[in-house]
Structures are given as structure tokens and as C-alpha cells.
Design a protein around this motif. Structure first.
Motif, PDB file in Angstrom:
ATOM      1  N   GLU A   1       8.064  -1.936   7.374  1.00 28.59           N
ATOM      2  CA  GLU A   1       8.201  -2.706   8.869  1.00 28.59           C
ATOM      3  C   GLU A   1       9.390  -2.626   9.539  1.00 28.59           C
ATOM      4  O   GLU A   1       9.568  -2.705  10.770  1.00 28.59           O
TER       5      GLU A   1
ATOM      6  N   LEU B   1       3.256  -6.528   6.185  1.00 29.45           N
ATOM      7  CA  LEU B   1       2.739  -7.864   7.144  1.00 29.45           C
ATOM      8  C   LEU B   1       2.216  -7.520   8.236  1.00 29.45           C
ATOM      9  O   LEU B   1       2.613  -6.238   8.878  1.00 29.45           O
TER      10      LEU B   1
ATOM     11  N   ASN C   1       3.798 -10.227  12.256  1.00 30.72           N
ATOM     12  CA  ASN C   1       4.915 -10.767  11.431  1.00 30.72           C
ATOM     13  C   ASN C   1       5.654 -11.821  12.463  1.00 30.72           C
ATOM     14  O   ASN C   1       5.785 -11.569  13.636  1.00 30.72           O
TER      15      ASN C   1
ATOM     16  N   THR D   1       6.270  -5.153  14.053  1.00 32.69           N
ATOM     17  CA  THR D   1       5.710  -6.574  13.971  1.00 32.69           C
ATOM     18  C   THR D   1       4.353  -6.437  13.556  1.00 32.69           C
ATOM     19  O   THR D   1       3.802  -7.408  12.669  1.00 32.69           O
TER      20      THR D   1
ATOM     21  N   THR E   1       0.837 -15.706   7.223  1.00 28.19           N
ATOM     22  CA  THR E   1       1.030 -14.359   7.633  1.00 28.19           C
ATOM     23  C   THR E   1       0.086 -13.225   7.082  1.00 28.19           C
ATOM     24  O   THR E   1      -0.148 -13.301   5.875  1.00 28.19           O
TER      25      THR E   1
END
Ligand SMILES: C[S@@+](CC[C@H](N)C(=O)[O-])C[C@H]1O[C@@H](n2cnc3c(N)ncnc32)[C@H](O)[C@@H]1O
Length: 281
Positions: free
Chosen positions: A124, A152, A155, A185, A268
């Protein structure tokens, strides 16, 4: 609260969440049972030699080592001297655990080869370099070994029920963070394609909930979420000042009120992916 004026100097560094307390944040927020479940899903098992790529505070390295010993071992690498020092001091004495300072954007061949490579919450931070990091990692994965990417999606964007202005600001903040820090994200949804493009076989995907909070929040969870808002928020302070009535201080206050409300619902999406390197590769 972090001084927003430090944001500009931090922008030059690669890691969005850099702060003196980052190792502690990572240590405190890590849920041992959840990591163990994720590790078992990924195929971590006794006797394997595992690479924990981007190991942070070293707690995940310790959890993985619990699963692979006896017979196996885990090397945790991270490019932050502060995190590696913390990891060595807190977990370095455990059986089957070792740490080394290394930037994943550089070849890892000096470490030998691994049966399984685990990369959790690292890609990420590398929207543009994620593919190159995966290729580096593949070079030190044994043929038939598994590369496991966990990260994720959406995010920081799944909080119900934030006031509309706060939610709008949050979306602008994450867009700015992505642009300025090469953050992603939405990396979770891209993990499958990263493994596919790298030529991995038998790719498996699982979707779980990370940071699923309702009702009263534990202090350690609040500390983690506040740190995220503090650091990401102060890094793009100018965006918040421009779009939020009352600016950064008011945004922070409104977010804390949201976290403190037991009616709030937050989660999430966590994507877990695992692919096998072809035996001939
Ligand atoms: C959010 S933490 C995740 C730590 C751990 N993997 C976990 O699951 O809790 C991300 C870690 O990756 C490290 N990291 C980010 N980019 C890296 C790179 N290019 N090379 C090595 N480590 C990196 C950071 O220093 C940080 O400690």
C-alpha cells in the motif's frame, strides 16, 4: 497531535506513516490471533523458511516463527533502522527469528531462498513500485514456493456514520495521500492481478474484515486509528485547511467524536492472496 508543519519535510521520505512512535503503533495494534489465522490460510507451516517482507516492529515475524518452529525460521526485513532496532530488541532473541535492514525495492538475493514470502500492509506504500517489489521477491522464492500478499482496500474510507463534510474531507485526504506519498488506498483489489501478472499459479484469494469496530472501542484500537488520522492528516494539512470548515483541528476533533460514539460502525476490507511460483520458474 503532530505538528502539521513537519509534513513537508516528511514528504521527501518514502514511508507515509513515519514517526518516532511507528514501531510502538505497529506493535500495539497487531492482533496475534488474527495474524496467526492469516498465516495458516497462507500456508505457513512447520519447517518452512519464511520471509516477512516489511516486518515493521517484528511482532508478525514472531507470530510466523511460532508456526514454523521447530525446523523452520523467519527472516524479517524492513528498510527502517528504527523498526529493525525495535524488532531485534523485542523479538530478536526468540527461536527461529532473525532481522535484517533491507529496502524491498532492491534485490534480496543475498538472503538465499525462501519457501514462502509474506508481505502484509507494505505494498500500500508503493503504488508505482508494487510490481517491481513483487518481481524482486520472486527472485528469492523457491520454485514451488508461495508468495502471499495481504493488504487493505478502501483504506480509511469505511466509517459509518461520519458527517457528510467529514466523509468528503476524508476522501480528499486519501486522494492527496495517494498522489503525494505514492500510497494506494485501493491496493487490496490489485493484489490478484499483481500475482497473475507475475506468472504465479494456483492463485487463491480470500476477503476478510480488518479493524471491525462497533460499540465501545479498545484504547489500543483508538490509538492506532488516531495515529493514522494524525499522521496522514497532518501530511496533507493544506488539503484539510482548504476544504474543512474549522480546518485540521476541527477535523481531528470531529473524527475523535465519531470514534468515541459506540453507535459508530467501522471496518476495512482485507484481501489475502497467495500464488505458487511455477516449479520451472
Ligand atoms: C504498516 S507496516 C506493516 C508491518 C507488518 N508487515 C504488519 O503486518 O504489521 C509497513 C512496514 O513496511 C516497511 N516498508 C515500507 N516500504 C518498505 C520497503 N520498500 N522496504 C522495506 N520495508 C518497507 C515500513 O518501514 C513499515 O515498517
Amino acid at each position: 497531535m503532530q505538528d502539521p508543519s513537519s509534513a513537508k519535510s516528511r514528504r521527501a521520505t518514502a514511508y507515509l506513516m513515519e514517526s518516532e512512535e511507528e514501531a510502538i503503533r505497529l506493535d500495539v495494534k497487531t492482533d496475534r490471533d488474527a495474524v496467526r489465522r492469516q498465516a495458516l490460510w497462507c500456508g505457513v507451516g512447520p519447517g518452512l523458511r519464511v520471509l516477512d517482507a516489511g516486518c515493521g516492529a517484528g511482532i508478525t515475524t514472531s507470530i510466523l516463527a511460532d508456526v514454523v518452529v521447530p525446523g523452520g525460521g523467519v527472516l524479517g526485513v524492513d528498510y527502517s533502522p528504527q523498526r529493525i532496532d525495535y524488532a531485534a530488541a523485542h523479538y530478536g532473541g526468540e527461536r527461529g527469528v532473525a532481522f535484517a535492514l533491507h529496502d524491498l525495492r532492491e534485490p534480496l538475493t543475498r538472503f538465499g531462498t525462501f519457501d514462502l514470502i509474506w508481505v502484509r500492509f507494505v505494498l500500500e506504500y508503493h503504488r508505482s513500485a508494487a510490481g517491481a517489489i513483487v518481481r524482486n521477491l520472486l527472485e528469492c522464492l523457491k520454485p514451488g514456493g508461495r508468495l502471499c500478499l495481504l493488504d487493505l482496500d478502501y483504506n480509511c474510507l469505511t466509517h459509518h456514520e461520519l458527517p457528510e463534510a467529514t466523509m468528503d474531507a476524508l476522501q480528499k485526504i486519501m486522494r492527496a495521500v495517494d498522489e503525494r506519498f505514492d500510497f494506494d488506498t485501493f491496493i487490496g483489489r490489485k493484489l490478484y492481478s499483481l500475482l497473475y501478472d507475475a506468472g504465479l499459479e494456483d492463485i487463491r484469494v480470500e476477503l476478510a474484515a480488518h479493524n471491525l469496530f462497533y460499540g465501545p472501542m479498545k484504547e489500543s484500537d483508538k490509538f492506532n486509528l488516531m495515529k493514522k488520522i494524525e499522521i496522514a492528516g497532518s501530511a496533507v494539512n493544506d488539503v484539510i485547511e482548504a476544504c474543512y470548515p474549522g480546518g485540521y483541528a476541527r477535523f481531528y476533533e470531529d473524527f475523535v467524536r465519531h470514534l468515541d460514539d459506540p453507535r459508530r460502525f467501522t471496518y476495512t476490507p482485507l484481501l489475502m492472496t497467495s500464488g505458487r511460483k511455477p516449479a520451472s520458474g
